[in-house]
Design an enzyme around this catalytic site. Structure first.
Site, PDB file in Angstrom:
ATOM      1  CG  ASP A 209      -1.797   1.214   1.352  1.00 10.98           C
ATOM      2  OD1 ASP A 209      -1.673   2.135   0.505  1.00 10.98           O
ATOM      3  OD2 ASP A 209      -2.617   1.267   2.281  1.00 10.98           O
ATOM      4  CB  VAL A 210       2.111   3.457  -2.727  1.00 14.37           C
ATOM      5  CG1 VAL A 210       2.629   2.353  -3.646  1.00 14.37           C
ATOM      6  CG2 VAL A 210       0.761   3.995  -3.231  1.00 14.37           C
TER       7      VAL A 210
ATOM      8  CE1 TYR B 288      -5.449  10.197 -12.124  1.00 13.53           C
ATOM      9  CE2 TYR B 288      -5.994  11.751 -13.851  1.00 13.53           C
ATOM     10  CZ  TYR B 288      -5.269  10.665 -13.402  1.00 13.53           C
ATOM     11  OH  TYR B 288      -4.373  10.047 -14.242  1.00 13.53           O
TER      12      TYR B 288
END
Length: 254
Positions: A57-58, A160
């Site tokens: 999980d970055v 985003y």
């Protein structure tokens, strides 16, 4: 940098651009570890190209530390980090049901921006401990993935576009900070790339989107992204900048 023999980390490696970057690096002679949350897709991609993988999980500090440490035990400390992990849910700031839930915005920022920063800070700290590769003093390279949405975000892309705008801004700061240690930082801002995110759409939607690209009027290919990654790794003068890979598209609001 000569890619051959170098250890490399690629996030978002379960599919799309990340998986293809892993393929390119393996073909260039690197020792690659793919990282992703999608364990099934990650294993499939790693098996297909013949490399290691780590579920990661970055956006989580402990998860990233464990994954990078495990990768270093298998392949030595990485001199190449390519950050491809990201999500792109669409949601208006204020929709029919009222304001967008704040947690939705935070999740995109956490994965796309915080995740990029998290992986970079840990990997770069390890790169700084390595011996220089040449008399210029190069120790490594970090390549982050932004998007044309960082510059021309469409309606519904508030989270985003914000996350990718942050990735763009992060690049020059990191490049300046890491310069004295011989670590370069570059950012790629892709346009419409034919990854599962786009190719899973109805064909008429795909055709409409592709027609917006001036030339060539098609989706970009993951291997074209990978080719640019390879060139950045090998061209030492590329540092601290953003390269658009988009066929001259400039996204309209809708």
């Amino acid at each position: 940098m000569n890619i051959k023999g170098q250890a490399a980390l690629v996030t978002g490696g379960a599919s799309g651009m990340g998986a293809d970057v892993g393929r390119m690096l393996i073909e260039a002679g690197a020792r690659v570890t793919l990282l992703d949350m999608n364990q099934a897709g990650l294993r499939e991609s790693a098996d297909a190209i013949g490399c290691n993988f780590q579920v990661c999980d970055v956006s989580d500090a402990a998860s990233a530390e464990r994954a990078i440490e495990s990768a270093a035990c298998e392949n030595d400390a990485a001199r190449i980090l390519v950050n491809c992990a990201g999500i792109a849910p669409a949601q208006r700031i204020v929709g029919r049901d009222g304001p967008s839930p704040l947690e939705n915005f935070k999740r995109v920022i956490d994965i796309n921006l915080v995740g990029t920063f998290n992986m970079m800070r840990i990997a770069a700290a390890r790169m700084m401990q390595l011996e220089p590769l040449d008399d210029v003093g190069e120790r490594g390279v970090v390549i982050n993935t932004a998007s044309v949405a960082a510059f021309e975000g469409q309606i519904g892309q508030s989270a985003y576009a914000s996350s990718k705008g942050g990735v763009v801004s992060l690049g020059i700061v990191a490049a300046r900070e890491f310069a004295s240690k011989g670590i370069r930082v570059m950012t790629i801002a892709p346009g419409l790339i034919g990854t599962p995110m786009l190719t899973g759409m109805p064909q008429e939607v795909q055709d409409s989107l592709a027609s917006q690209v001036p030339f060539p009027s098609r989706f970009g290919r993951p291997d074209e992204f990978s080719s640019l990654v390879k060139h950045i790794c090998e061209n030492q003068m590329l540092n601290g900048d953003v390269m658009r890979l988009d066929g001259a598209i400039r996204m309209a609001p809708r």
